[in-house]
Design a protein around this motif. Structure first.
Motif, short mmCIF file in Angstrom:
data_model
loop_
_atom_site.label_atom_id
_atom_site.label_comp_id
_atom_site.label_asym_id
_atom_site.label_seq_id
_atom_site.Cartn_x
_atom_site.Cartn_y
_atom_site.Cartn_z
N LYS A 111 0.84 -1.21 0.00
CA LYS A 111 0.00 0.00 0.00
C LYS A 111 0.87 1.26 0.00
O LYS A 111 0.62 2.22 -0.75
CB LYS A 111 -0.90 -0.02 1.24
CG LYS A 111 -1.76 1.24 1.42
CD LYS A 111 -2.77 1.37 0.32
CE LYS A 111 -3.72 2.56 0.56
NZ LYS A 111 -4.59 2.33 1.74
N GLU A 146 2.28 1.77 -3.41
CA GLU A 146 1.29 2.30 -4.34
C GLU A 146 1.12 3.81 -4.19
O GLU A 146 0.87 4.52 -5.16
CB GLU A 146 -0.06 1.60 -4.10
CG GLU A 146 -0.10 0.15 -4.52
CD GLU A 146 -1.37 -0.55 -4.06
OE1 GLU A 146 -2.27 0.15 -3.53
OE2 GLU A 146 -1.47 -1.78 -4.23
N LEU A 147 1.28 4.29 -2.96
CA LEU A 147 1.16 5.72 -2.69
C LEU A 147 2.46 6.47 -2.96
O LEU A 147 2.55 7.68 -2.71
CB LEU A 147 0.72 5.94 -1.23
CG LEU A 147 -0.68 5.42 -0.89
CD1 LEU A 147 -0.92 5.51 0.62
CD2 LEU A 147 -1.74 6.20 -1.65
#
Length: 228
Positions: free
Chosen positions: A200, A203-204
């Motif tokens: 996550k 992805e950011l």
């Protein structure tokens, strides 16, 4: 002088080492020793007498506390350049936590006598200890907040960001030689949960996952991350 070049560099390049006079530095180098700590072995057991201030030459260590029922809680990690144990030395008490090597590690041991001598002779060293203790307090307050208020993704983010505290670690650079299972152990979560959290954060674009290790792209973003 029996200290090797890596150990000498660790001390001479440290914040507190740079502030010492030549006489003080020589005294430190004459008394400091080195110890190998294989992966999975204890550098410190809870209850051990505090006889040394401990620095990490290389490797990765985990500090944790445990209960009589066998439950354990991770406090923090200690990577290259970190020093710990000053609180136990100052209070003349036994260590209250375990320190275990997550990989083969080398630690520096500065005897209590030298630590106390520096406190008696070096104003700069005392100022350093004051900053270190304040940083340590801030770290543990943050860990308590993370444990009680944050989800797994944010806990991993804050765990990574904590390795960029200049009062606790020298600047590590953007690349961290951390395996995903080591991140899990430091954050106090399962490996699977840590893997999802790292994905996550990648992805950011806060981190980049290398084949081995992690490149940190945005430290401030990791510190501010709060999503569950």
């Amino acid at each position: 002088m029996s200290t090797n070049a890596t150990l000498v560099r660790l001390i001479e390049d440290s914040t507190w080492g740079l502030a010492l006079s030549q006489v003080e530095l020589v005294r430190v180098l004459d008394s400091v020793t080195e110890r190998q700590v294989p992966a999975g072995s204890h550098a410190v057991h809870a209850g051990d007498a505090s006889q040394h201030w401990i620095g990490v030459i290389d490797g990765l260590l985990k500090m944790s506390v445990g209960s009589a029922e066998g439950r354990a809680s991770t406090l923090t990690g200690a990577a290259r350049g970190a020093w710990f144990g000053e609180g136990s030395l100052l209070k003349h008490e036994a260590f209250r936590y375990d320190v275990v090597a997550l990989r083969d590690s080398r630690i520096a041991l500065l005897p209590r006598a030298t630590f106390d001598w520096l406190r008696s002779h070096s104003l700069a060293f005392n100022h350093y200890l004051q900053h270190l203790l304040n940083a340590r307090l801030g770290l543990f307050i943050g860990l308590l907040e993370n444990d009680r208020l944050l989800g797994a993704d944010a806990r991993v983010a804050r765990c990574l960001a904590s390795l960029y505290n200049p009062d606790l670690y020298p600047a590590p650079g953007p690349y961290l030689d951390l395996l995903q299972n080591e991140v899990a152990l430091l954050a106090g979560i399962s490996r699977q949960t840590a893997n999802r959290a790292l994905q996550k954060l990648a992805e950011l674009e806060l981190i980049y996952l290398e084949t081995r290790g992690i490149t940190i792209l945005n430290v401030d973003g990791l510190r501010a991350f709060e999503a569950s």
